[in-house]
Design a protein around this motif. Structure first.
Motif, PDB file in Angstrom:
ATOM      1  N   THR A  15       0.842  -1.191   0.000  1.00  0.00           N
ATOM      2  CA  THR A  15       0.000   0.000   0.000  1.00  0.00           C
ATOM      3  C   THR A  15       0.880   1.244   0.000  1.00  0.00           C
ATOM      4  OG1 THR A  15      -0.124   0.048   2.418  1.00  0.00           O
ATOM      5  CG2 THR A  15      -1.797  -1.235   1.259  1.00  0.00           C
ATOM      6  N   LYS A  16       0.253   2.392  -0.154  1.00  0.00           N
ATOM      7  CA  LYS A  16       0.999   3.648  -0.129  1.00  0.00           C
ATOM      8  C   LYS A  16       1.655   3.860   1.229  1.00  0.00           C
ATOM      9  CE  LYS A  16      -1.024   7.295  -1.879  1.00  0.00           C
ATOM     10  NZ  LYS A  16      -1.852   8.529  -2.002  1.00  0.00           N
TER      11      LYS A  16
ATOM     12  N   LEU B 259      10.991   9.195  -7.333  1.00  0.00           N
ATOM     13  CA  LEU B 259      10.139   9.105  -8.525  1.00  0.00           C
ATOM     14  C   LEU B 259       9.000   8.127  -8.300  1.00  0.00           C
ATOM     15  CD1 LEU B 259      12.863   9.140 -11.331  1.00  0.00           C
ATOM     16  CD2 LEU B 259      11.294  10.976 -10.716  1.00  0.00           C
ATOM     17  N   PHE B 260       9.269   7.014  -7.615  1.00  0.00           N
ATOM     18  CA  PHE B 260       8.194   6.068  -7.315  1.00  0.00           C
ATOM     19  C   PHE B 260       7.183   6.684  -6.356  1.00  0.00           C
ATOM     20  CE2 PHE B 260       6.155   2.418  -5.381  1.00  0.00           C
ATOM     21  CZ  PHE B 260       5.961   1.561  -6.461  1.00  0.00           C
ATOM     22  N   MET B 261       7.674   7.454  -5.380  1.00  0.00           N
ATOM     23  CA  MET B 261       6.770   8.142  -4.458  1.00  0.00           C
ATOM     24  C   MET B 261       5.908   9.155  -5.208  1.00  0.00           C
ATOM     25  SD  MET B 261       7.722  10.535  -1.179  1.00  0.00           S
ATOM     26  CE  MET B 261       8.976   9.377  -0.677  1.00  0.00           C
ATOM     27  N   GLN B 262       6.495   9.852  -6.161  1.00  0.00           N
ATOM     28  CA  GLN B 262       5.735  10.828  -6.939  1.00  0.00           C
ATOM     29  C   GLN B 262       4.645  10.149  -7.759  1.00  0.00           C
ATOM     30  OE1 GLN B 262       7.656  12.802 -10.325  1.00  0.00           O
ATOM     31  NE2 GLN B 262       7.128  14.771  -9.389  1.00  0.00           N
ATOM     32  N   ARG B 263       4.924   8.971  -8.272  1.00  0.00           N
ATOM     33  CA  ARG B 263       3.907   8.226  -9.024  1.00  0.00           C
ATOM     34  C   ARG B 263       2.746   7.815  -8.131  1.00  0.00           C
ATOM     35  NH1 ARG B 263       7.077   3.482 -11.879  1.00  0.00           N
ATOM     36  NH2 ARG B 263       4.935   2.962 -12.520  1.00  0.00           N
ATOM     37  N   LEU B 264       3.043   7.514  -6.862  1.00  0.00           N
ATOM     38  CA  LEU B 264       1.967   7.138  -5.933  1.00  0.00           C
ATOM     39  C   LEU B 264       1.070   8.331  -5.636  1.00  0.00           C
ATOM     40  CD1 LEU B 264       3.747   4.797  -3.369  1.00  0.00           C
ATOM     41  CD2 LEU B 264       2.533   4.194  -5.450  1.00  0.00           C
ATOM     42  N   TRP B 265       1.672   9.527  -5.503  1.00  0.00           N
ATOM     43  CA  TRP B 265       0.865  10.710  -5.230  1.00  0.00           C
ATOM     44  C   TRP B 265      -0.026  11.060  -6.420  1.00  0.00           C
ATOM     45  CZ3 TRP B 265      -0.063  11.935  -0.594  1.00  0.00           C
ATOM     46  CH2 TRP B 265       0.902  11.843   0.408  1.00  0.00           C
ATOM     47  N   ALA B 266       0.445  10.774  -7.622  1.00  0.00           N
ATOM     48  CA  ALA B 266      -0.339  11.090  -8.811  1.00  0.00           C
ATOM     49  C   ALA B 266      -1.314   9.984  -9.174  1.00  0.00           C
ATOM     50  CB  ALA B 266       0.596  11.365  -9.992  1.00  0.00           C
ATOM     51  N   LEU B 267      -1.301   8.868  -8.444  1.00  0.00           N
ATOM     52  CA  LEU B 267      -2.163   7.732  -8.776  1.00  0.00           C
ATOM     53  C   LEU B 267      -3.613   8.058  -8.446  1.00  0.00           C
ATOM     54  CD1 LEU B 267      -1.913   4.829  -9.866  1.00  0.00           C
ATOM     55  CD2 LEU B 267      -1.781   4.035  -7.492  1.00  0.00           C
TER      56      LEU B 267
ATOM     57  N   GLY C  46     -11.596   8.916 -10.140  1.00  0.00           N
ATOM     58  CA  GLY C  46     -10.854  10.170 -10.179  1.00  0.00           C
ATOM     59  C   GLY C  46     -10.349  10.647  -8.834  1.00  0.00           C
ATOM     60  N   ASP C  47     -10.486   9.848  -7.774  1.00  0.00           N
ATOM     61  CA  ASP C  47     -10.020  10.233  -6.444  1.00  0.00           C
ATOM     62  C   ASP C  47      -8.602   9.721  -6.222  1.00  0.00           C
ATOM     63  OD1 ASP C  47     -12.538  11.304  -6.019  1.00  0.00           O
ATOM     64  OD2 ASP C  47     -13.318   9.426  -5.188  1.00  0.00           O
ATOM     65  N   SER C  48      -7.910  10.342  -5.256  1.00  0.00           N
ATOM     66  CA  SER C  48      -6.561   9.900  -4.911  1.00  0.00           C
ATOM     67  C   SER C  48      -6.619   8.561  -4.187  1.00  0.00           C
ATOM     68  CB  SER C  48      -5.871  10.945  -4.028  1.00  0.00           C
ATOM     69  OG  SER C  48      -5.776  12.181  -4.713  1.00  0.00           O
ATOM     70  N   TYR C  49      -5.552   7.792  -4.338  1.00  0.00           N
ATOM     71  CA  TYR C  49      -5.479   6.490  -3.684  1.00  0.00           C
ATOM     72  C   TYR C  49      -5.390   6.670  -2.176  1.00  0.00           C
ATOM     73  CZ  TYR C  49      -5.330   2.465  -6.796  1.00  0.00           C
ATOM     74  OH  TYR C  49      -5.683   1.433  -7.620  1.00  0.00           O
ATOM     75  N   GLU C  50      -6.158   5.885  -1.434  1.00  0.00           N
ATOM     76  CA  GLU C  50      -6.103   5.938   0.016  1.00  0.00           C
ATOM     77  C   GLU C  50      -4.813   5.297   0.512  1.00  0.00           C
ATOM     78  OE1 GLU C  50      -9.583   4.065   1.462  1.00  0.00           O
ATOM     79  OE2 GLU C  50     -10.971   5.554   0.627  1.00  0.00           O
ATOM     80  N   TRP C  51      -4.470   5.624   1.763  1.00  0.00           N
ATOM     81  CA  TRP C  51      -3.202   5.153   2.312  1.00  0.00           C
ATOM     82  C   TRP C  51      -3.135   3.633   2.412  1.00  0.00           C
ATOM     83  CZ3 TRP C  51       1.139   7.902   3.130  1.00  0.00           C
ATOM     84  CH2 TRP C  51       1.039   9.271   3.116  1.00  0.00           C
ATOM     85  N   ASP C  52      -4.225   3.008   2.772  1.00  0.00           N
ATOM     86  CA  ASP C  52      -4.220   1.558   3.008  1.00  0.00           C
ATOM     87  C   ASP C  52      -4.884   0.782   1.870  1.00  0.00           C
ATOM     88  OD1 ASP C  52      -2.986   1.856   5.535  1.00  0.00           O
ATOM     89  OD2 ASP C  52      -4.914   2.375   6.426  1.00  0.00           O
TER      90      ASP C  52
ATOM     91  N   LEU D 244       4.885  17.818 -11.262  1.00  0.00           N
ATOM     92  CA  LEU D 244       3.889  17.264 -12.177  1.00  0.00           C
ATOM     93  C   LEU D 244       2.788  18.251 -12.511  1.00  0.00           C
ATOM     94  CD1 LEU D 244       3.427  13.687 -10.663  1.00  0.00           C
ATOM     95  CD2 LEU D 244       4.782  14.337 -12.638  1.00  0.00           C
ATOM     96  N   ALA D 245       2.617  19.276 -11.684  1.00  0.00           N
ATOM     97  CA  ALA D 245       1.508  20.213 -11.898  1.00  0.00           C
ATOM     98  C   ALA D 245       1.686  20.978 -13.200  1.00  0.00           C
ATOM     99  CB  ALA D 245       1.390  21.180 -10.719  1.00  0.00           C
TER     100      ALA D 245
END
Length: 538
Positions: free
Chosen positions: A70-71, A97-105, A110-116, A195-196
């Motif tokens: 999970t994130k 870079l992998f962390m940045q991909r998780l934030w953009a997931l 269309g919602d952001s991925y939850e932590w768990d 990324l913005a």
């Protein structure tokens, strides 16, 4: 000096036997130098130092990857890679870079991925593959001393580079002595591209140069050298900044390129290009590469600003209500037209349902009123669309609207509290005592009451007689415990003792008496209560 103050220093460690010769053996952090073994080390500043070889290494003890990644798990693993000097900057770039991909997931909605929430299978596979190689960082041995013993000159060489994903800078120490020339990595720093906004390579190269200068300022706070040189592989930067023209190097000779693209942990262990820099740094300066760059036209470069005047005109399509109101210059004519159209629609609905239609003759007194309501519905749906949906779903309203107590009626029109009702009524009639009449009518309305009911206020009970009767202090009191607290023993290396705090509060004077008790049994309780009892004081 510290010993005379009763603060003797312990845990001495050094890579020199002469330094530890006068230190008692019980004050050493490790065994004497001739008894040291390779595996003996000391943790310092988040790293591990091996005194015998005088080298630093990383302490990476990550658990096995979880079955479901999970994130939150990934962030926890990345945070355990402590690299304050940026010695493994290229590997840290891969993690960033992998962390940045998780934030953009994003999810399908269309919602952001939850932590768990479990990551997609493809990202889980990529992380498990990267996680399995992180143990290789523990094999890296970095010399603590980056210079030479009898150094004649010391130089700091800064490299910067950027790619589409990240940019960074690194610093190397070049020392010359009679024994030769030595080059060693000192520190590095990296950042991922935002990324913005879509940034061009030219702008990212400038960001890398700024980061290199920032790194230089931090290094100069700790080290004092007489020469520092900046390198970059961007022809554009060399043209914009003339001082960089002399220090332009090819991309294959720039170690900062590794930071901007990232390197796996298994590849960075024996990567000499990263640890000691390009080979030409180990020779005399007149053998360093000199690149002749072609002339650039600044007006044709990317990110260049041109003085072209541009006027933007936005033509917005008028809404239905705007086109409707613009067709009529009289509100009376508009409401009568709407009333005719509503009667026509009712006739069509009756024809479809095969019922008797109403006669299509002159308007009644109720028809213009229905036209007014229809115009109100159109205006409210256009101007208060978000508020209308919140009222329908019974969601919290904005602060500026909730105090008006809006209510949706059966006719689809939003109406507010008694003040608007009274204002509307006084536009035609002045009712004596109208404010009380409207307020009484509003509070007797069941629909208005259900929209915002009045909660029952619980009455506060009277204080007990012991709180208001004058008595001697602590004649009547309340007792409570807090804790536990741990008391440090006066004997060294003995475990702390658990204790509790008894608090006595006088009902008459509100005075507070605090006592320390050993446990929660009755015997330790009666001892402080007997000591503070007023009968015993007499």
């Amino acid at each position: 000096m510290l010993t005379s103050a009763g603060l003797p220093l312990k845990k001495w460690a050094s890579n020199s036997s002469e330094v530890l010769a006068q230190v008692p053996q019980e004050d050493l952090a490790l065994l004497p130098l001739h008894d040291l073994q390779d595996e003996q080390s000391i943790s310092t500043l988040g790293l591990v130092w091996e005194p015998k070889s005088d080298k630093m290494r990383f302490k990476v003890q990550l658990p096995l990857p979880a079955p479901v990644v999970t994130k939150r798990k990934v962030m926890s693993y990345i945070a355990q890679i402590f690299d304050p000097l940026g010695l493994v900057g290229p590997t840290i770039t891969v993690a960033k870079l992998f962390m940045q991909r998780l934030w953009a997931l994003k999810t399908d909605a269309g919602d952001s991925y939850e932590w768990d929430r479990p990551l997609p299978p493809r990202l889980q596979g990529e992380w498990k593959e990267f996680h399995g190689t992180l143990d290789a960082i523990s094999k890296i041995r970095i010399p603590r001393f980056v210079s030479q013993i009898k150094t004649e000159t010391i130089q700091l060489h800064f490299f910067s580079d950027a790619s589409e994903k990240a940019y960074g800078a690194c610093c190397y120490v070049r020392s010359e002595s009679a024994a030769g020339i030595r080059v060693q990595l000192l520190t590095s720093k990296s950042k991922v591209a935002p990324l913005a906004t879509c940034q061009s390579i030219a702008r990212l190269e400038l960001c890398a140069a700024v980061l290199s200068v920032s790194l230089y300022e931090k290094v100069m706070k700790s080290l004092k050298t007489s020469c520092e040189v900046f390198f970059d592989d961007s022809p554009l930067l060399a043209t914009i900044v003339p001082v960089a023209l002399e220090n332009h190097v090819p991309g294959e000779s720039n170690p900062a390129d590794l930071i901007s693209r990232g390197v796996n942990p298994t590849d960075i262990v024996n990567l000499e290009f990263w640890w000691i820099g390009p080979q030409w740094l180990g020779v005399l300066p007149h053998h360093w590469p000199r690149t002749v760059l072609p002339a650039f036209d600044l007006s044709t470069m990317p990110e260049s600003k041109s003085n072209v005047a541009v006027m933007s005109v936005t033509v917005a399509e008028p809404s239905f209500s705007a086109r409707l109101f613009s067709r009529y210059s009289s509100f009376t004519k508009l409401r009568r037209s709407i009333a005719y159209w509503m009667r026509y629609f009712r006739s069509l609905r009756a024809a479809v349902q095969k019922t008797k239609p109403e006669p299509f003759d002159s308007l009644s007194t109720a028809d213009p009123r229905e036209g007014d309501l229809a115009l109100c519905r159109v205006a409210q749906r256009e101007m208060f669309s978000k508020e209308l949906s919140k009222i329908t779903r019974r969601e919290p309203l904005p602060a500026w609207l909730k105090w008006l107590k809006p209510t949706m009626y059966k006719d689809g029109v939003i109406r507010v509290g008694p003040q608007l009702t009274l204002t509307t009524l006084r536009q035609k009639y002045w009712v004596i005592g109208g404010r009380d009449l409207v307020r009484r009518t509003y509070h007797q309305c069941h629909t208005c009451f259900r929209s915002k009911p009045r909660l029952i206020q619980q009455t506060v009970a009277d204080l007990p007689s012991s709180r208001v009767s004058p008595t001697r202090p602590f004649s009547v009191c309340g007792v409570d415990y807090c804790g536990p607290v741990y008391i440090k023993s006066l004997i060294r290396n003995r475990a702390p003792t658990k204790a509790y705090i008894a608090i006595f509060v006088c009902f008459s004077t509100r005075a507070v008496h605090i006592e320390l008790v050993s446990d929660l049994s009755s015997q330790p309780f009666w001892l402080p209560s007997a000591v503070s009892s007023p009968a015993e004081e007499e």
